[in-house]
Write a protein that holds these residues in place. Structure first.
Motif, PDB file in Angstrom:
ATOM      1  N   ILE A 152     -15.924   2.596  19.503  1.00 46.66           N
ATOM      2  CA  ILE A 152     -14.723   1.938  19.140  1.00 46.66           C
ATOM      3  C   ILE A 152     -14.830   1.082  17.754  1.00 46.66           C
ATOM      4  CG2 ILE A 152     -13.235   0.052  19.887  1.00 46.66           C
ATOM      5  CD1 ILE A 152     -13.350   0.933  22.766  1.00 46.66           C
ATOM      6  N   SER A 153     -15.855   0.388  17.481  1.00 46.90           N
ATOM      7  CA  SER A 153     -16.140  -0.369  16.454  1.00 46.90           C
ATOM      8  C   SER A 153     -16.462   0.718  15.338  1.00 46.90           C
ATOM      9  CB  SER A 153     -17.468  -1.260  16.706  1.00 46.90           C
ATOM     10  OG  SER A 153     -18.722  -0.406  16.649  1.00 46.90           O
ATOM     11  N   PHE A 154     -16.873   1.540  15.436  1.00 41.16           N
ATOM     12  CA  PHE A 154     -16.994   2.596  14.179  1.00 41.16           C
ATOM     13  C   PHE A 154     -15.705   3.317  13.995  1.00 41.16           C
ATOM     14  CE2 PHE A 154     -21.659   3.056  15.503  1.00 41.16           C
ATOM     15  CZ  PHE A 154     -21.992   2.772  14.484  1.00 41.16           C
ATOM     16  N   ALA A 155     -14.777   3.405  14.911  1.00 37.55           N
ATOM     17  CA  ALA A 155     -13.708   4.125  14.576  1.00 37.55           C
ATOM     18  C   ALA A 155     -12.476   2.839  13.930  1.00 37.55           C
ATOM     19  CB  ALA A 155     -12.734   4.275  15.765  1.00 37.55           C
ATOM     20  N   LEU A 156     -13.126   1.576  14.363  1.00 39.70           N
ATOM     21  CA  LEU A 156     -12.236   0.474  13.760  1.00 39.70           C
ATOM     22  C   LEU A 156     -12.854   0.467  12.192  1.00 39.70           C
ATOM     23  CD1 LEU A 156     -10.229  -1.772  14.001  1.00 39.70           C
ATOM     24  CD2 LEU A 156     -12.238  -3.146  14.658  1.00 39.70           C
ATOM     25  N   GLN A 157     -13.970   0.679  12.132  1.00 42.01           N
ATOM     26  CA  GLN A 157     -14.718   0.557  10.560  1.00 42.01           C
ATOM     27  C   GLN A 157     -13.931   1.775   9.647  1.00 42.01           C
ATOM     28  OE1 GLN A 157     -18.843   1.958  10.526  1.00 42.01           O
ATOM     29  NE2 GLN A 157     -18.476   2.145   8.358  1.00 42.01           N
ATOM     30  N   GLN A 158     -13.722   2.793  10.217  1.00 38.96           N
ATOM     31  CA  GLN A 158     -12.947   3.951   9.425  1.00 38.96           C
ATOM     32  C   GLN A 158     -11.363   3.495   9.089  1.00 38.96           C
ATOM     33  OE1 GLN A 158     -15.029   5.935   7.976  1.00 38.96           O
ATOM     34  NE2 GLN A 158     -16.678   5.414   9.238  1.00 38.96           N
ATOM     35  N   LEU A 159     -11.074   2.660  10.203  1.00 43.87           N
ATOM     36  CA  LEU A 159      -9.660   2.568   9.790  1.00 43.87           C
ATOM     37  C   LEU A 159      -9.600   1.148   8.783  1.00 43.87           C
ATOM     38  CD1 LEU A 159      -6.510   2.088  10.487  1.00 43.87           C
ATOM     39  CD2 LEU A 159      -7.176   0.273  12.191  1.00 43.87           C
ATOM     40  N   GLN A 160     -10.316   0.238   8.851  1.00 42.69           N
ATOM     41  CA  GLN A 160     -10.634  -0.725   7.677  1.00 42.69           C
ATOM     42  C   GLN A 160     -10.926  -0.119   6.241  1.00 42.69           C
ATOM     43  OE1 GLN A 160     -13.474  -3.569   9.047  1.00 42.69           O
ATOM     44  NE2 GLN A 160     -12.541  -3.877  10.970  1.00 42.69           N
ATOM     45  N   GLN A 161     -11.788   0.943   6.450  1.00 43.82           N
ATOM     46  CA  GLN A 161     -12.004   1.657   5.154  1.00 43.82           C
ATOM     47  C   GLN A 161     -10.534   2.266   4.745  1.00 43.82           C
ATOM     48  OE1 GLN A 161     -15.606   3.666   4.911  1.00 43.82           O
ATOM     49  NE2 GLN A 161     -15.204   5.280   3.556  1.00 43.82           N
ATOM     50  N   LEU A 162      -9.915   2.979   5.325  1.00 47.57           N
ATOM     51  CA  LEU A 162      -8.735   3.664   5.099  1.00 47.57           C
ATOM     52  C   LEU A 162      -7.781   2.528   4.740  1.00 47.57           C
ATOM     53  CD1 LEU A 162      -6.853   5.966   5.013  1.00 47.57           C
ATOM     54  CD2 LEU A 162      -6.029   5.613   7.143  1.00 47.57           C
ATOM     55  N   LEU A 163      -7.460   1.455   5.390  1.00 47.49           N
ATOM     56  CA  LEU A 163      -6.660   0.554   4.809  1.00 47.49           C
ATOM     57  C   LEU A 163      -6.805   0.012   3.324  1.00 47.49           C
ATOM     58  CD1 LEU A 163      -6.080  -1.568   8.057  1.00 47.49           C
ATOM     59  CD2 LEU A 163      -4.537   0.109   6.870  1.00 47.49           C
ATOM     60  N   PHE A 164      -8.166  -0.055   2.985  1.00 44.14           N
ATOM     61  CA  PHE A 164      -8.672  -0.369   1.479  1.00 44.14           C
ATOM     62  C   PHE A 164      -8.121   0.625   0.835  1.00 44.14           C
ATOM     63  CE2 PHE A 164     -11.889  -0.756  -1.815  1.00 44.14           C
ATOM     64  CZ  PHE A 164     -11.597  -1.983  -1.966  1.00 44.14           C
ATOM     65  N   SER A 165      -8.366   1.897   1.244  1.00 43.17           N
ATOM     66  CA  SER A 165      -8.027   3.162   0.341  1.00 43.17           C
ATOM     67  C   SER A 165      -6.596   3.150  -0.004  1.00 43.17           C
ATOM     68  CB  SER A 165      -8.646   4.467   0.869  1.00 43.17           C
ATOM     69  OG  SER A 165     -10.110   3.980   0.980  1.00 43.17           O
ATOM     70  N   MET A 166      -5.673   2.523   1.137  1.00 45.70           N
ATOM     71  CA  MET A 166      -4.494   3.001   1.067  1.00 45.70           C
ATOM     72  C   MET A 166      -3.638   2.336  -0.411  1.00 45.70           C
ATOM     73  SD  MET A 166      -3.248   4.749   3.574  1.00 45.70           S
ATOM     74  CE  MET A 166      -1.395   4.116   3.659  1.00 45.70           C
ATOM     75  N   ILE A 167      -4.416   1.461  -0.945  1.00 44.85           N
ATOM     76  CA  ILE A 167      -3.759   0.984  -2.208  1.00 44.85           C
ATOM     77  C   ILE A 167      -4.002   1.880  -3.166  1.00 44.85           C
ATOM     78  CG2 ILE A 167      -4.395  -0.946  -3.885  1.00 44.85           C
ATOM     79  CD1 ILE A 167      -5.743  -2.583  -1.803  1.00 44.85           C
ATOM     80  N   VAL A 168      -4.816   2.381  -3.435  1.00 47.72           N
ATOM     81  CA  VAL A 168      -4.724   3.741  -4.411  1.00 47.72           C
ATOM     82  C   VAL A 168      -3.925   4.778  -3.945  1.00 47.72           C
ATOM     83  CG1 VAL A 168      -6.382   5.378  -5.194  1.00 47.72           C
ATOM     84  CG2 VAL A 168      -7.422   2.992  -4.797  1.00 47.72           C
ATOM     85  N   LEU A 169      -3.583   5.092  -2.570  1.00 44.91           N
ATOM     86  CA  LEU A 169      -2.734   6.122  -2.291  1.00 44.91           C
ATOM     87  C   LEU A 169      -1.309   5.724  -2.540  1.00 44.91           C
ATOM     88  CD1 LEU A 169      -2.190   8.694  -0.714  1.00 44.91           C
ATOM     89  CD2 LEU A 169      -2.405   7.402   1.560  1.00 44.91           C
ATOM     90  N   PHE A 170      -1.081   4.207  -2.349  1.00 42.88           N
ATOM     91  CA  PHE A 170       0.383   3.853  -2.916  1.00 42.88           C
ATOM     92  C   PHE A 170       0.525   4.017  -4.386  1.00 42.88           C
ATOM     93  CE2 PHE A 170      -0.017   0.614   0.791  1.00 42.88           C
ATOM     94  CZ  PHE A 170       0.608   1.575   1.736  1.00 42.88           C
ATOM     95  N   ILE A 171      -0.647   3.721  -5.101  1.00 46.44           N
ATOM     96  CA  ILE A 171      -0.386   3.800  -6.670  1.00 46.44           C
ATOM     97  C   ILE A 171      -0.262   5.114  -7.093  1.00 46.44           C
ATOM     98  CG2 ILE A 171      -1.952   3.676  -8.889  1.00 46.44           C
ATOM     99  CD1 ILE A 171      -3.452   1.320  -7.409  1.00 46.44           C
TER     100      ILE A 171
END
Length: 309
Positions: A152-171
């Motif tokens: 569960i913590s590893f899946a949460l880690q990947q979610l946090q990583q995606l949220l960080f990357s979403m900034i670039v996706l929005f751009i």
């Protein structure tokens, strides 16, 4: 107890133990002993997990920080890696193979980048799940805690990583003419459903990987096949227009394609509901609940065997 010997002496023998003749199981029951690391009931297990929620969050954040600690660009690789992948796919599939057919470049480039980012979220969760138990045996054997905390913590880690990357996706989306609107609010339920789905997959793979370490070597090939079958680089209905309808239906209804298409629909103005299969939200929710609940129960059933060699 005593008895007379042949020379008139008296020999004293020990009284029989009250535990004599009892099996190990009977002895354990008599003295209230329980198996070390025994699997608790399902609802008790959920309660223990909730009690470890701070550990799960802190562990995922620590893993995320340590992931790129040796690289000079550090956390920027969270964004750079999927962007570089998207650039390679655009060169091969967009320019050489013309996989963008039916879409303008203003739609195709955000379409491709969104697909890469969203599929990477699932791919990374699966790969982290495979090693969640086998790669942390020292922790599993040293401490007593619900083992599901790790995948569960590893899946949460990947979610946090995606949220960080979403900034670039929005751009990227804004740069190609897709501006924020009400549809962008759909990103929240899409990510929530995909996170549930990914967590269930991570739990399934964690149990399988705990007994079969070689699975970590096989999964990259499985994930690459899944990626090519999910329409990351092309529109499934357009690319398979000359194939039997059931082929496109099967590929469109696979969960990776479902979550990518929903994210594209939310972000990209030129990607309308006509590109989505019918009842797409119900299907997305069904996949999330089925895999999350099924994966959790599947993992829980082997709780007492993790780390025992």
């Amino acid at each position: 107890m005593s008895e007379t010997t042949h020379d008139g002496g008296v020999a004293v023998t020990a009284r029989p133990s009250p535990d004599e003749g009892l099996s190990p199981a009977d002895l354990a029951a008599k003295y209230g002993l329980t198996v070390s690391g025994a699997r608790p009931g399902l609802f008790e297990y959920v309660g223990r997990l909730w009690g470890r929620r701070h550990f799960i969050l802190a562990f995922s954040q620590a893993k995320l920080t340590a992931q790129y600690s040796q690289a000079k660009l550090g956390q920027l690789w969270q964004v750079a890696t999927p962007l570089l992948n998207a650039a390679v796919y655009y060169l091969i599939f967009g320019l050489i193979l013309h996989a963008s057919r039916g879409m303008s470049m203003d739609v195709y480039i955000p379409f491709l980048v969104t697909g890469v980012f969203v599929f990477t979220f699932t791919q990374s969760s699966v790969m982290a799940g495979v090693r969640a138990i086998s790669g942390n045996l020292g922790l599993v054997r040293a401490l007593h805690f619900p083992r599901a905390s790790l995948p569960i913590s590893f899946a949460l880690q990947q979610l946090q990583q995606l949220l960080f990357s979403m900034i670039v996706l929005f751009i990227v989306a804004i740069g190609f003419g897709s501006y924020p609107g009400m549809s962008w609010l759909l990103i929240i339920p899409v990510l929530a459903l995909q996170f549930l789905f990914n967590t269930g997959l991570a739990l399934i793979m964690a149990r399988m990987g705990s007994k079969t370490p070689d699975l970590a070597q096989l999964m990259p090939f499985v994930m690459r096949t899944w990626m090519y079958a999910s329409g990351v680089m092309f529109s499934i209905p357009i690319m398979l227009a000359d194939k039997p309808a059931w082929v496109a239906d099967v590929l469109q209804w696979n969960p990776a394609a479902i979550y990518m298409d929903l994210m594209r629909f939310a972000l990209i103005d030129g990607y309308d509901s006509g590109n989505l299969p019918p009842h797409v939200w119900a299907v997305a929710a069904g996949w999330a609940v089925l895999v999350a609940v099924g994966g959790f129960v599947y993992f829980w059933k082997a709780e007492e065997r993790y780390g025992r060699g």
